[in-house]
Design a protein around this motif. Structure first.
Motif, PDB file in Angstrom:
ATOM      1  N   HIS A 304       0.664  -0.895   0.468  1.00  0.00           N
ATOM      2  CA  HIS A 304      -0.778  -0.473   0.054  1.00  0.00           C
ATOM      3  C   HIS A 304       0.989   1.357  -0.117  1.00  0.00           C
ATOM      4  CE1 HIS A 304      -3.771  -2.606   0.946  1.00  0.00           C
ATOM      5  NE2 HIS A 304      -4.284  -1.447  -0.099  1.00  0.00           N
ATOM      6  N   GLU A 305       2.228   1.447   0.683  1.00  0.00           N
ATOM      7  CA  GLU A 305       2.281   2.773   0.668  1.00  0.00           C
ATOM      8  C   GLU A 305       3.181   2.503  -0.572  1.00  0.00           C
ATOM      9  OE1 GLU A 305       6.132   2.407   3.562  1.00  0.00           O
ATOM     10  OE2 GLU A 305       4.101   1.621   5.454  1.00  0.00           O
ATOM     11  N   THR A 308       1.085   3.656  -2.486  1.00  0.00           N
ATOM     12  CA  THR A 308       0.321   5.291  -2.615  1.00  0.00           C
ATOM     13  C   THR A 308       1.523   6.384  -3.423  1.00  0.00           C
ATOM     14  OG1 THR A 308      -0.899   4.475  -0.617  1.00  0.00           O
ATOM     15  CG2 THR A 308      -0.170   7.191  -1.199  1.00  0.00           C
ATOM     16  N   TYR A 309       2.457   6.007  -2.945  1.00  0.00           N
ATOM     17  CA  TYR A 309       3.749   6.586  -3.552  1.00  0.00           C
ATOM     18  C   TYR A 309       3.590   6.865  -5.051  1.00  0.00           C
ATOM     19  CZ  TYR A 309       8.218   7.757  -4.138  1.00  0.00           C
ATOM     20  OH  TYR A 309      10.032   8.595  -4.568  1.00  0.00           O
ATOM     21  N   THR A 311       1.244   6.608  -7.241  1.00  0.00           N
ATOM     22  CA  THR A 311       0.563   6.990  -7.899  1.00  0.00           C
ATOM     23  C   THR A 311       0.544   8.425  -8.004  1.00  0.00           C
ATOM     24  OG1 THR A 311      -1.340   5.128  -7.367  1.00  0.00           O
ATOM     25  CG2 THR A 311      -2.644   7.184  -7.625  1.00  0.00           C
ATOM     26  N   GLU A 312       1.022   8.930  -6.834  1.00  0.00           N
ATOM     27  CA  GLU A 312       1.459   9.914  -7.008  1.00  0.00           C
ATOM     28  C   GLU A 312       2.034  10.883  -7.763  1.00  0.00           C
ATOM     29  OE1 GLU A 312       2.873  11.327  -2.384  1.00  0.00           O
ATOM     30  OE2 GLU A 312       0.440  10.377  -1.907  1.00  0.00           O
TER      31      GLU A 312
END
Ligand code: 7TS
Length: 404
Positions: A304-305, A308-309, A311-312
């Motif tokens: 998940h980390e 998120t990283y 995708t941003e």
């Protein structure tokens, strides 16, 4: 602490180069890589205990049988099934679904209905259509919203007294959406309908407890769990498996055979005709132990980390279109850049050492619903790193400027 670098050293393939670049393997949704201990477990069977299972009184055959049955117990424990009678070994998720479609399908009648969703993999569509060639079976399809979440109002409205099964993926292999399976099962059960959950994309990313979910069937593949290829599992509630006729005929699945009449073996063997892939089944045990020793929840947190990283960073690239933005989604990113062809993006990424999947991902009805032909898909596993995410982003920027 999650020590991704030490964990990576268990996977020799990750040291490979592709076109002179260090491999960045982001096709984990298709298959995960295999740690050395699993390969050694395969080797151990070939070198030390290879014999056919359930057939011999001799020592090797008994040892091979014990290894296979130990994996069955390990799988039971892993998904918290009540009994090993409910754990059927198959070749994979696809065969497990075909087994249910063929065998549970035998119990259905003309005009019966099955609820599927628009985000299913072809493995959870085509077997039901094939059943439809034997009987008139109506498929009812749950649509999705713009984030890639199932329309639960539509889902509830699809039940009627002809509904005989719901077959739904736990996690979408394209969108990453985690479906509200427990709620969906409760709804189906309140209508007296059993549910088959395609867990191929969930099983290595979250804790699965089939009793807590109250799933009637739950299916998955070893090769997506850091295990060997050629092995899958059908979990089924005992009462359902007992009602269902055998899927294939042959050795191992019989009680007594004569030319006039044949009786069948008890569960789980009734559904395991012929010699199973006993070598890989034995090594599957090691894969589950390996994954469990790291912890499925900790792996999910790490993924998940990265999700998120990455995708941003991806959203900073002009023209980026990401398909599937449901909150809490799994680490699967399907995307397109402007109107560039997914194949061109994937091919250029490969030249830079980045392995992603391109195309329809065996989900053509979903592609139609999204109004596209395919996507590029990057997906993460336990061994991916932030440095790899950076390498992927850098490669993507380069590809994007090359394509103009
Ligand atoms: N169901 C889902 C949700 C899947 O993602 C896959 C494989 C299957 C079923 C079939 O599994 P098998 O092990 O029997 O082949 N998904 C993918 C994919 O997304 N890219 O390659 C295989």
């Amino acid at each position: 602490m999650y020590d991704v670098n030490s964990l990576r050293s268990d996977f020799p393939i990750l040291e490979r180069q592709v076109y002179g670049h260090p491999l960045v393997y982001l096709d984990n949704t298709a298959t995960t890589q295999t740690p050395r201990c699993v390969v050694e477990a395969i080797e151990n069977v070939y070198y030390n205990t290879k014999a056919n299972v359930h057939r011999g009184v001799h020592t090797l055959s008994q040892e091979a049988t014990d290894l296979q049955e130990a994996t069955r117990e390990r799988v039971r424990e892993f998904i918290n099934a009540k009994s090993t009678e409910e754990i059927i070994f198959t070749r994979g998720t696809t065969e497990a679904i075909n087994l249910v479609a063929s065998s549970y399908g035998d119990l259905l009648e003309n005009g019966d209905e099955i609820i599927l969703t628009v985000m299913e993999h072809h493995a959870n569509i085509v077997p039901w259509q094939l059943l439809g060639r034997r009987k008139r079976i109506i498929l009812r399809i749950v649509p999705i919203n713009e984030k890639g979440e199932l329309d639960m109002v539509a889902y509830r409205s699809l039940f009627n007294d002809r509904t005989k099964l719901v077959a739904v993926c736990h996690v979408s292999n394209v969108l990453g959406t985690v479906n509200p399976i427990k709620e969906m099962i409760a709804e189906a059960h309140s209508n007296g309908v059993p549910v088959l959950v395609d867990g191929a994309q969930a099983i290595s990313h979250m804790k699965v407890d089939v009793q807590d979910l109250n799933a009637d069937f739950y299916v998955f593949s070893s090769h997506k769990m850091y295990g060997p290829s050629g092995v899958g599992v059908l979990y089924g509630k005992k009462y359902l498996l007992e009602m269902m006729p055998p899927y294939q005929g042959g050795g191992e699945m019989i009680g007594q055979v004569s030319f006039d009449h044949t009786t069948f073996a008890a569960l789980p063997f009734k559904f395991e005709a012929g010699t199973p892939d006993f070598v890989d089944i034995a090594a599957f045990h090691t894969a589950i132990d390996y994954m469990t020793s790291i912890g499925v929840e900790r792996i999910a947190e790490h993924e998940h980390e990265l999700l998120t990283y990455t995708t941003e960073k991806m959203m900073e690239i002009p023209g980026m279109r990401i398909f599937g933005t449901a909150p809490g989604k799994c680490a699967v990113i399907s995307f397109l850049i402007g109107n560039e062809h997914h194949y061109d993006i994937g091919m250029l990424l490969d030249k830079l050492g980045v392995a992603v999947r391109t195309g329809h991902h065996c989900a053509q009805p979903l592609m139609s619903a999204l109004g596209i032909e395919g996507t590029v898909r990057a997906s993460f596993a336990m061994y991916n790193t932030k440095a790899e995410a950076d390498a992927f982003i850098a490669a993507l920027r380069r590809v994007s400027s090359m394509l103009g």
